[in-house]
Motif scaffolding. Structure first.
Motif, PDB file in Angstrom:
ATOM      1  N   VAL A  64       8.841  16.182   2.582  1.00  0.00           N
ATOM      2  CA  VAL A  64       9.792  15.274   1.946  1.00  0.00           C
ATOM      3  C   VAL A  64       9.221  13.864   1.982  1.00  0.00           C
ATOM      4  CG1 VAL A  64      12.121  14.302   2.056  1.00  0.00           C
ATOM      5  CG2 VAL A  64      11.752  16.737   2.540  1.00  0.00           C
ATOM      6  N   LEU A  65       9.141  13.242   0.808  1.00  0.00           N
ATOM      7  CA  LEU A  65       8.604  11.885   0.687  1.00  0.00           C
ATOM      8  C   LEU A  65       9.691  10.854   0.408  1.00  0.00           C
ATOM      9  CD1 LEU A  65       5.461  12.533  -1.542  1.00  0.00           C
ATOM     10  CD2 LEU A  65       5.609  12.431   0.948  1.00  0.00           C
ATOM     11  N   GLY A  66      10.883  11.301   0.095  1.00  0.00           N
ATOM     12  CA  GLY A  66      11.966  10.381  -0.216  1.00  0.00           C
ATOM     13  C   GLY A  66      13.131  11.127  -0.819  1.00  0.00           C
ATOM     14  N   ARG A  67      13.997  10.386  -1.520  1.00  0.00           N
ATOM     15  CA  ARG A  67      15.136  11.003  -2.178  1.00  0.00           C
ATOM     16  C   ARG A  67      15.550  10.152  -3.370  1.00  0.00           C
ATOM     17  NH1 ARG A  67      19.467   8.001  -0.894  1.00  0.00           N
ATOM     18  NH2 ARG A  67      19.386   6.895   1.073  1.00  0.00           N
ATOM     19  N   ILE A  68      16.265  10.785  -4.275  1.00  0.00           N
ATOM     20  CA  ILE A  68      16.834  10.068  -5.412  1.00  0.00           C
ATOM     21  C   ILE A  68      18.071   9.341  -4.882  1.00  0.00           C
ATOM     22  CG2 ILE A  68      17.810  10.226  -7.731  1.00  0.00           C
ATOM     23  CD1 ILE A  68      14.891  11.163  -7.633  1.00  0.00           C
ATOM     24  N   ALA A  69      18.064   8.012  -4.971  1.00  0.00           N
ATOM     25  CA  ALA A  69      19.128   7.208  -4.377  1.00  0.00           C
ATOM     26  C   ALA A  69      20.203   6.809  -5.378  1.00  0.00           C
ATOM     27  CB  ALA A  69      18.525   5.961  -3.731  1.00  0.00           C
ATOM     28  N   GLY A  70      19.914   6.877  -6.665  1.00  0.00           N
ATOM     29  CA  GLY A  70      20.903   6.478  -7.663  1.00  0.00           C
ATOM     30  C   GLY A  70      20.305   6.490  -9.049  1.00  0.00           C
ATOM     31  N   VAL A  71      21.090   6.079 -10.011  1.00  0.00           N
ATOM     32  CA  VAL A  71      20.621   5.988 -11.392  1.00  0.00           C
ATOM     33  C   VAL A  71      20.230   4.545 -11.688  1.00  0.00           C
ATOM     34  CG1 VAL A  71      21.977   7.956 -12.151  1.00  0.00           C
ATOM     35  CG2 VAL A  71      22.957   5.686 -12.306  1.00  0.00           C
ATOM     36  N   PHE A  72      19.351   4.379 -12.662  1.00  0.00           N
ATOM     37  CA  PHE A  72      18.873   3.045 -13.040  1.00  0.00           C
ATOM     38  C   PHE A  72      18.868   2.957 -14.557  1.00  0.00           C
ATOM     39  CE2 PHE A  72      15.376   0.070 -14.017  1.00  0.00           C
ATOM     40  CZ  PHE A  72      15.824  -1.041 -13.319  1.00  0.00           C
TER      41      PHE A  72
END
Length: 172
Positions: free
Chosen positions: A14-22
């Protein structure tokens, strides 16, 4: 490549996560655990979610304190919203080799741990960071938290044996 080495090479990291929309064109905000933050963009394709399909990163950039990216197949805000809070992962074999004195946490997981006098303490379950140092969670007859402090506690990491030797009181 041995079965164990091959299994490690294909494990999800795991390198990160989707935090929201842009925006409205399918871009997503990314929380990256890579250093530098925008380094996560070099690891395309990403696997999003536990059993997701690999998706290519079409473009991306640093934005404020985070990263934004446009991902293959994600063309509008509604599609981007479906990805929010999902993990971004790649297989271990996609990461560059660590330098001689560095380790990827995933490579340490599962290794047996013993004291300098040969007393087995268990196996590395996982690691976490405290800010001042990383900590090995070793599960044996009980759980132990060992600071990952090279030369003080961690004396050797041998992937060939495989074994981590530690300077640690087994009764502690």
């Amino acid at each position: 490549m041995s079965g164990d080495t091959e299994a490690r090479a294909t494990r999800r990291v795991v390198l990160g996560r989707i935090a929201g929309v842009f925006g409205v064109q399918g871009w997503v905000k990314v929380f990256s655990e890579t250093e530098p933050r925008e380094g996560i963009l070099r690891y395309s394709p990403w696997t999003i979610g536990e059993a997701g399909e690999p998706l290519r990163v079409l473009e991306g950039r640093a934005h404020g304190k985070g990263v934004v990216a446009r991902i293959e197949g994600c063309n509008d805000r509604d599609q981007a919203a479906l990805l929010v809070d999902r993990e971004i992962a790649v297989t271990r074999d996609r990461l560059p080799p660590p330098s001689a004195d560095e380790f990827y946490w995933i490579d340490l997981e599962g290794l047996p741990v013993e004291t300098l006098s040969g007393i087995p303490l268990g196996r590395v379950s996982h690691l976490f960071s405290t800010g001042s140092n990383d900590v090995l969670v070793v599960i044996g007859e009980r759980e132990r938290l060992l600071p990952f402090v090279w030369d003080d506690v961690i004396r050797s990491v041998d992937f060939a044996r495989p074994l981590i030797q530690v300077d640690w009181d087994p009764d502690f």
